[in-house]
Design an enzyme around this catalytic site. Structure first.
Site, PDB file in Angstrom:
ATOM      1  N   GLU A   1       0.819  -1.214   0.000  1.00  0.00           N
ATOM      2  CA  GLU A   1       0.000   0.000   0.000  1.00  0.00           C
ATOM      3  C   GLU A   1       0.854   1.265   0.000  1.00  0.00           C
ATOM      4  O   GLU A   1       0.581   2.221  -0.726  1.00  0.00           O
ATOM      5  CB  GLU A   1      -0.918   0.026   1.232  1.00  0.00           C
ATOM      6  CG  GLU A   1      -1.859  -1.153   1.334  1.00  0.00           C
ATOM      7  CD  GLU A   1      -1.324  -2.249   2.242  1.00  0.00           C
ATOM      8  OE1 GLU A   1      -2.088  -2.729   3.094  1.00  0.00           O
ATOM      9  OE2 GLU A   1      -0.139  -2.612   2.087  1.00  0.00           O
TER      10      GLU A   1
ATOM     11  N   CYS B   1      -0.396   1.367   7.253  1.00  0.00           N
ATOM     12  CA  CYS B   1      -0.950   1.592   5.918  1.00  0.00           C
ATOM     13  C   CYS B   1      -2.321   2.269   5.982  1.00  0.00           C
ATOM     14  O   CYS B   1      -2.630   3.140   5.157  1.00  0.00           O
ATOM     15  CB  CYS B   1      -1.041   0.278   5.164  1.00  0.00           C
ATOM     16  SG  CYS B   1       0.581  -0.454   4.817  1.00  0.00           S
TER      17      CYS B   1
END
Length: 223
Positions: free
Chosen positions: A58, A89
């Protein structure tokens, strides 16, 4: 219906990224950033490869998308990821102002979107993200379980291959110990034998000396 089809199509791209990670012996997680139907970024885990604890799929995808757009402000973007994001993330998604998150498999141990926390939907934060969980959850989970199963098998095989070497090392040590013990016993036996021979020699000398003395005394008496 159109949105569901698009979600599955883009999630399949994320799964392809996860497979690339698995080929590198990285935990197989892949991510895609999409805006207006266009893929802006594709990434997969590179934490081991880059020796970087922040190199999750991510994070790398967000960086790529921001670079392509020339801004950190990713309004209007959707991030697709094969595994529920961790706290790091999820926080990055909020900070990047991502509009929507679509993820596949849940992560009961570290998931920070629905499992352990709800960072992306926390009303106390200054940005909230629309969340769609469970898209192609089966394939997303399978690629993870297959990876960890292969990792365990590899670890077990390496352990089994090391075991004979370890046993041989132990046998060599035992053999060396036995040889040392035998050498010590032989040395002690030889020393004992030499002591006995020395004692016998001394006793023989004493006996001979006594006999010679007696003979001398007898000769003196006869004279």
């Amino acid at each position: 219906m159109r949105r569901t089809e698009d979600d599955q199509r883009f999630m399949n791209m994320a799964i392809a990224q996860a497979a690339m990670a698995a080929a590198l012996d990285e935990v197989p997680v892949g991510a895609i950033v999409v805006k207006d139907g266009e893929v802006l970024a594709s990434a997969h885990n590179l934490r081991q490869t880059n020796a970087d604890p922040t190199a999750h799929a991510e994070i790398l995808a967000i960086r790529q998308a921001a670079e392509k757009l020339g801004t950190w402000y990713l309004v209007g973007c959707t991030l697709y990821v094969t595994l529920e994001p961790c706290p790091m993330c999820a926080g990055a998604l909020v900070n990047a102002r991502i509009d929507r998150l679509v993820y596949g498999a849940t992560d009961p141990k570290a998931g920070a979107v629905r499992s352990l926390y709800a960072i992306c939907e926390d009303s106390r934060l200054n940005h909230r993200i629309e969340v769609t969980p469970g898209v192609l959850a089966g394939p997303c989970s399978r690629i993870l379980s297959d990876f960890f199963s292969r990792l365990r098998s590899k670890s077990n095989n390496e352990h089994e291959n090391r075991q004979p070497t370890h046993d041989a090392h132990e046998n060599n040590e035992i053999q060396q110990t036995n040889e040392t013990r035998q050498t010590d016993e032989t040395r002690q036996t030889n020393e004992t034998r030499q002591t006995d021979e020395t004692r016998q020699t001394d006793e023989t000398k004493q006996t001979d000396g006594a006999e010679q003395k007696n003979e001398t005394e007898q000769k003196t008496a006869e004279s």
